[in-house]
Design an enzyme around this catalytic site. Structure first.
Site, PDB file in Angstrom:
ATOM      1  N   GLY A   1       3.448  24.359   8.382  1.00 49.55           N
ATOM      2  CA  GLY A   1       2.782  23.382   7.510  1.00 49.55           C
ATOM      3  C   GLY A   1       3.287  21.976   7.809  1.00 49.55           C
TER       4      GLY A   1
ATOM      5  N   THR B   1       6.455  26.276   1.535  1.00 48.25           N
ATOM      6  CA  THR B   1       5.054  26.650   1.325  1.00 48.25           C
ATOM      7  C   THR B   1       4.587  26.012   0.012  1.00 48.25           C
ATOM      8  OG1 THR B   1       5.445  28.577  -0.096  1.00 48.25           O
ATOM      9  CG2 THR B   1       5.625  28.929   2.271  1.00 48.25           C
TER      10      THR B   1
ATOM     11  N   ALA C   1      11.561  13.605  -4.578  1.00 50.40           N
ATOM     12  CA  ALA C   1      12.533  14.148  -3.623  1.00 50.40           C
ATOM     13  C   ALA C   1      13.806  13.319  -3.441  1.00 50.40           C
ATOM     14  CB  ALA C   1      11.859  14.365  -2.272  1.00 50.40           C
TER      15      ALA C   1
ATOM     16  N   GLU D   1      -3.927  15.647  -1.472  1.00 49.84           N
ATOM     17  CA  GLU D   1      -4.024  17.070  -1.148  1.00 49.84           C
ATOM     18  C   GLU D   1      -5.334  17.307  -0.381  1.00 49.84           C
ATOM     19  OE1 GLU D   1      -1.716  19.509  -2.036  1.00 49.84           O
ATOM     20  OE2 GLU D   1      -0.504  17.777  -2.565  1.00 49.84           O
TER      21      GLU D   1
ATOM     22  N   LYS E   1       5.892  18.739 -12.289  1.00 50.93           N
ATOM     23  CA  LYS E   1       7.145  17.988 -12.179  1.00 50.93           C
ATOM     24  C   LYS E   1       7.752  17.728 -13.557  1.00 50.93           C
ATOM     25  CE  LYS E   1       5.645  15.693  -7.937  1.00 50.93           C
ATOM     26  NZ  LYS E   1       5.100  14.475  -7.338  1.00 50.93           N
TER      27      LYS E   1
END
Lengths: 364, 364
Positions: free
Chosen positions: A12, A99, A153, A209, A224
């Site tokens: 990915g 994933t 992140a 996306e 989140k």
């Protein structure tokens, strides 16, 4: 001590970036006393495995799908392979999940329950879609379950909130803008770009996306927010979030992207009016996720709000993310790039560092 | 597993706050699987020690100087006492240094070299006043040397920069406002308060060192900047910093605080002119510490600068601290309260959490 890793999702977008960062920056990194060794890679159907470690060439070939590799039946099959390795004393093993698979909760649980392996995940689903009891079981050992990449992140907010619990501080308010994609669209609207054009631009830049609905429905932001609330120790679920999508739900029925993009043109004038109305009061629009408290119970909400242009969230630009965490210790604010491929991969590697036993900094 | 701690500096301002936080929030904390146990406390002359752990009452009596306690000859004497304890398997020991003592480098070194104990320090001197080789030896095991409180206690920048090194990212620029005291004074100047009055207000609020010279000379900021640069892996020393104190050096000769405060009244008009000049260009004054790079070599500087009022550092208010770290991963910005007693003590306790082997989060 060697840190062996097995990456699932290796073909990915994040997976490819991660493999290339490990290969270029970790494998021969003389700063690392504890080198990372890739022993396995898997896509949704194929895998490559060697208990002695894979070569750079093989890693890159796999992640770039350059050749055909062996098929596998189930993730459990891969797990059994890793379990069967005779490890040297002190060597460790970490499974990396990059994933976006939803039904992977049981696999994470199996690793936590049946092995002493670690997990590093950028996949939010095991944390957000499981029940709260399962969530707690997954994260109970911070040295075995790294999930900093699930929320902003690069910002380290997961660590911060875990620590607050353990030093008996109490969360008073958490508020933030967590969607780089929506942040970008709202910034464009401020620059007089029409909504449908801003959305196309976001798609063109690769910010969305595969189907942009999956950004605009707010579900990713909701996951989140839920992970933050659960990390703070609150038994909450997706249904507890008062979630207002960025655009009305009726548009989400268009499965074909072209039809979806055509239909949302209807929203151009509506957003234009909202922007003008906000400007008249010196405000801008932000898509804000918030945990507030009433009678010590958390209230989770996500919606488009007007905030002053010069306020901390109002001054945010483009794909940047920002969060404020108010606790007894005052307000802690972090601004960091919204998760991009590079940042996500780098922070997966930071989570790997946190799982090193006896980590040492090299003198140089 | 029990985490035994010995606090030196236990009767100081941070020490008292720390003892009270541990006693109230950690000792009986059911959220902690690994309880903190205070086995020793020391001031500059007295100590209290029990290898089975001190009671709450004794801890508070000592830190509040309520009774007379035993004298000790040297820190080494305390160290030998702790070394002689027969510890249970898995129990750990951490020395906490909340003194501001300068000649304590050798003591820290001795602990790192001769024992497997950990250190958590809020004292910047061992990190900033030692040579670079010693600095590297002290911090080489992150799980044994916690120094997050030395730079913006609550902001986690030390961890961030340590990680950047190990993931082979490179620092491009670090810039920040690290002095809550100077931040407060500059905010007051913007509100038309005269410099000497702003300084008195800062003293009244307890923001300054015992002699305010020790804030205004910029040395404290310089130590923080040096620690950041060294943590990034650069062999730099205090003399490598281009340091412009907030006020001219001649004022620092006044040892008596009253004389010092009288003398700096001369600066009221000078600061007034600076503020007016800045305002005319839409700017404000900030005392900025910076690491930039030229030909891959770090340049460290600290000075009063004009920055746009709406810029990230220009919008900072009061005692808040802020830092921007630019690396290959983009810009990471944190705003957090300038080290106050509560924040410092809480972050010493966060460093203790980082030193827990097998830390577990309790389910609740």
């Amino acid at each position: 001590m060697i840190q062996n890793v097995f990456i699932i999702g290796a073909t990915g977008k994040v997976g490819r970036e991660l493999v290339s960062q490990i290969v270029e920056k970790d494998l021969d990194n003389k700063k690392h006393i504890n080198p990372t060794r890739i022993i396995g890679l898997a896509s949704s159907s194929n895998f490559l495995f060697s208990e002695k470690g894979l070569s750079k060439e093989n890693c890159l070939d796999f992640s770039e799908r350059k050749r055909n590799f062996e098929k596998y039946g189930s993730l459990d099959e891969l797990l059994e392979m890793v379990k069967s390795i005779k490890r040297d004393e002190g060597d460790s093993f970490v499974l990396i999940d990059v994933t976006a698979v939803k039904n992977i909760i049981d696999f994470h649980l199996k690793i936590i329950r049946e092995t002493d392996f670690g997990i590093v995940t950028a996949n939010k689903n095991p944390l957000a879609l499981s029940d709260y009891k399962t969530f707690q079981e997954l994260i109970k050992e911070p040295s075995r379950y790294g999930y900093r990449c699930s929320v902003m992140a690069g910002a380290g907010v997961i660590d911060y909130i875990q620590d607050l619990r353990d030093v008996t501080d109490h969360l008073e308010l958490t508020e933030g803008c967590f969607s780089g994609t929506i942040g970008f669209i709202l910034s464009e609207l401020e620059n007089s770009v029409e909504f449908s054009e801003a959305l196309k631009k976001a798609i063109g830049k690769g910010y969305t996306e595969p189907h942009p609905r999956d950004d605009l429905n707010g579900l990713d932001v909701a996951k989140k927010l839920l992970i933050l609330a659960r990390t703070s120790g609150y038994n909450v679920n997706m249904k507890d979030i008062r979630l207002l999508p960025l655009i009305p739900e009726k548009y989400f029925n268009y499965d074909k992207i072209n039809e979806f993009l055509d239909s949302v043109k209807e929203l151009d004038n509506i957003f234009l009016e909202k922007i003008i109305k906000a400007k008249e009061s010196g405000n801008v629009l932000r898509y804000i996720a918030r945990i507030s408290f009433e009678n010590n119970l958390p209230k989770l909400s996500i919606s488009l709000r007007e905030v002053p242009k010069n306020s901390p969230l109002g001054s945010l630009k483009g794909t940047l993310n920002k969060i404020h965490i108010v606790s007894g210790a005052g307000t802690y604010s972090v601004k960091a790039p919204g998760a991009g491929l590079k940042i996500t991969a780098q922070n997966i590697r930071r989570d790997l560092l946190q799982q090193l036993k006896g980590r040492k900094l090299i003198e140089y």
